[in-house]
Each structure stands twice: as structure tokens, then as C-alpha cells.
Write a protein that holds these residues in place. Structure first.
Motif, mmCIF file in Angstrom:
data_model
loop_
_atom_site.group_PDB
_atom_site.id
_atom_site.type_symbol
_atom_site.label_atom_id
_atom_site.label_comp_id
_atom_site.label_asym_id
_atom_site.label_seq_id
_atom_site.Cartn_x
_atom_site.Cartn_y
_atom_site.Cartn_z
ATOM 1 N N ARG A 52 32.363 40.114 13.760
ATOM 2 C CA ARG A 52 32.570 39.106 14.803
ATOM 3 C C ARG A 52 34.004 38.600 14.849
ATOM 4 N N LEU A 55 36.026 41.027 16.915
ATOM 5 C CA LEU A 55 35.623 40.926 18.318
ATOM 6 C C LEU A 55 36.170 39.656 18.964
ATOM 7 N N VAL A 228 38.751 45.971 18.621
ATOM 8 C CA VAL A 228 37.369 46.454 18.714
ATOM 9 C C VAL A 228 37.160 47.624 17.759
ATOM 10 N N GLY A 288 32.830 48.550 23.566
ATOM 11 C CA GLY A 288 33.321 47.198 23.327
ATOM 12 C C GLY A 288 34.543 46.875 24.152
#
Length: 314
Positions: A52, A55, A228, A288
Motif C-alpha cells: 500500500r 501504491l 506500482v 495498476g
């Protein structure tokens, strides 16, 4: 046949062939997706459990791309533009770019925005062209630098002597044509465009905004894919990922699909896989990247576009 009908016929033919090419590319992409559905499904699952933190960094980099694009457009315009509407316009332009093929959406939105800001249509079109040219030059320069730093990643196609001769003949024919009556007709537009470019670069602040914003925009898109890729543990170094992205996005731009949808996805996934990444991990990275840069901002961008049109800013 009137002159307007005579000029409209080639445009209709070009639109027809562009639509056919777009449809062919999308059909090919759908066929590839069905054939490799298991890889895409595994890639989506891998993205769902990705890191996370990486991201979040990718999402933050995506958010900064629109102010950078606004900065580049401001640098291409001598007069000061309203900053709030300028950033909103770039957000709306990115959404329009994912609806119309080959970058036509962003160009149309930017052109309309500059005209609404009081610029003549010729100057507005030149400003949009200057911004696009600066981005293309910087993209090519980054590819050259990364190619030199990572030899062996990209393989240049072999060009035969016959192709070179044909290319030289085409260039010679173009020169002959331009040296005739067409030269007098085509001289004014390049001269006016060059005068505009000189006027922009005569102001160091505008030139810095144009080139700095364009460079930051390209680098940030590379950073989104790199972040990503780190989130899904793609086993490629960041410089190689950036080079593959720049090369793939440049190649995908030759196909007139809306926002490179389908063409960029396939080319980028193929490039990452060919460089040594597992197919499922490459699919996760591409999914992503496209999710952050295309699909999540698409609906909000179209809403902003509708609001700007309703308020007369476009």
C-alpha cells in the motif's frame, strides 16, 4: 461540388480509416485478453494485495501530473492564464484524451480553453503545438539517455538498404514539391509559428515553465509505473522500467486508440515480459498504472469537463 465539400471529403475518409484501425486494435486487444485471461486474473489478484505504501506514492505522483501539464501549457503562452481553471482544464483534457483517439481530446480541450481565455485561434493552436513538441522532444531525449545507460534493453530494428533508398527518395520528392509553388503558400505559417516560439523563449520564466513542466510530466508518469512495479515486486530496475515505459508509450501512440487503451496496455506488458518480468507481475504493474492514470480519474475528469463547458470556460 463546393470547396467546403471538396475539403470535407478527405477528412471523412481519414475519420473512416482511423475508426476502422481503432476498431481493429480494440478487437485484437479483446482477443489477447481472452486468450491470456488467467494471467490477467492472477495479475489483478496480485495488485489487490500489493504494497500500500508504494501504491500511495504512485497515486500521489499521478495527482501531480496535472499541475505539471498546466505549468507546461502556461509556459507555451506569453500571457498569464487563470491558474485554477488551467489546472482544472488539464484534468478535463486528460479525461477527454481517453475518449478520443490519438491525443485529439486533450488538444481540443486545450485549444478551446485558450480561445476562451482570449487568444486568437492561430496563436492558441500554435501554443498547443509548442507544448506537444516540447513533450515529444524531452521524451526522445530521455529515451536516448536511458538507452545509453541500459544497453541491450531495446533492440533497434534492422533497416535494409532498400528501405533507406525509398526513404531518401520520399524526402527528395517532398523537397522538390516544397520548392515549387507550394513553397510560397507554406512559408507564412512556419514563419509565424517560429516567431511565436521565439517570443515564448524570449521570456526565461515562460521557457522554464514550458520545458520544466513537460519534463516533470514525463518523469512523473515514469515514477507512477516504477512505484506500482515496486508495489507488485516487479524484478526490474527502475531505470529499465522507465525506458520500457517511454518506448512502449511512444510506440502505442502510433495507433489511434483512445488514450492508448488496449494498445499501450498490450505493448507495455509485452515489453516488461520480454525484459525478464513474469507475465503475471507485468500484468499487475500495467493494470495498476492504468487504473491510477486512466480509469479512476476518468469519471471525475468528465464531470469537470462538463462543469467547465457549462460555465463557459471551454
Amino acid at each position: 461540388m463546393t470547396s467546403e465539400q471538396f475539403l470535407a471529403a478527405p477528412r471523412r475518409r481519414r475519420a473512416y480509416w482511423n475508426a476502422l484501425l481503432t476498431l481493429a486494435v480494440l478487437v485484437a486487444v479483446v482477443w489477447l485478453a481472452r486468450r491470456h485471461w488467467s494471467v490477467l486474473e492472477t495479475g489483478a489478484v496480485r495488485l489487490a494485495v500489493a504494497d500500500r505504501g508504494w501504491l500511495f506514492l504512485a497515486a500521489a505522483a499521478t495527482l501531480v501530473t496535472w499541475p505539471c501539464s498546466a505549468l507546461a501549457l502556461q509556459g507555451a503562452v506569453p500571457r498569464r492564464l487563470p491558474p485554477g481553471r488551467l489546472v482544472a482544464g488539464q484534468f478535463a483534457a486528460s479525461a477527454a484524451n481517453h475518449v478520443l483517439p490519438a491525443g485529439l481530446g486533450a488538444g481540443a480541450v486545450n485549444l478551446r480553453f485558450l480561445i476562451r481565455c482570449g487568444m486568437p485561434i492561430a496563436a492558441a493552436a500554435t501554443a498547443v503545438a509548442v507544448k506537444g513538441t516540447a513533450g515529444a522532444i524531452l521524451r526522445g531525449a530521455l529515451i536516448a539517455v536511458l538507452f545509453a545507460a541500459s544497453p541491450g534493453v531495446l533492440h533497434l530494428p534492422h533497416v535494409s538498404g532498400g528501405v533507406l533508398i525509398a526513404g531518401c527518395a520520399a524526402v527528395a520528392a517532398a523537397i522538390v514539391l516544397l520548392s515549387g509553388p507550394l513553397r510560397l503558400r507554406c512559408r507564412r505559417a512556419p514563419a509565424a509559428a517560429w516567431a511565436y516560439v521565439v517570443a515564448v523563449h524570449a521570456r526565461p520564466v515562460r521557457a522554464a515553465a514550458l520545458w520544466g513542466g513537460s519534463l516533470a510530466f514525463v518523469i512523473l508518469h515514469c515514477a507512477v509505473l516504477i512505484a506500482v512495479s515496486s508495489a507488485v515486486e516487479l524484478p526490474l530496475p527502475p531505470a529499465r522500467v522507465a525506458l520500457l515505459y517511454l518506448a512502449a508509450s511512444t510506440a502505442a501512440a502510433l495507433l489511434p486508440t483512445p488514450g492508448g487503451i488496449g494498445s499501450l496496455d498490450a505493448v507495455l506488458a509485452l515489453a516488461l515480459t520480454a525484459a525478464g518480468a513474469p507475465a503475471t507481475v507485468a500484468a499487475s504493474a500495467v493494470l495498476g498504472y492504468r487504473l491510477l492514470t486512466v480509469w479512476l480519474p476518468l469519471i471525475p475528469g468528465l464531470i469537470v469537463l462538463a462543469v467547465l463547458v457549462r460555465r463557459g470556460a471551454l
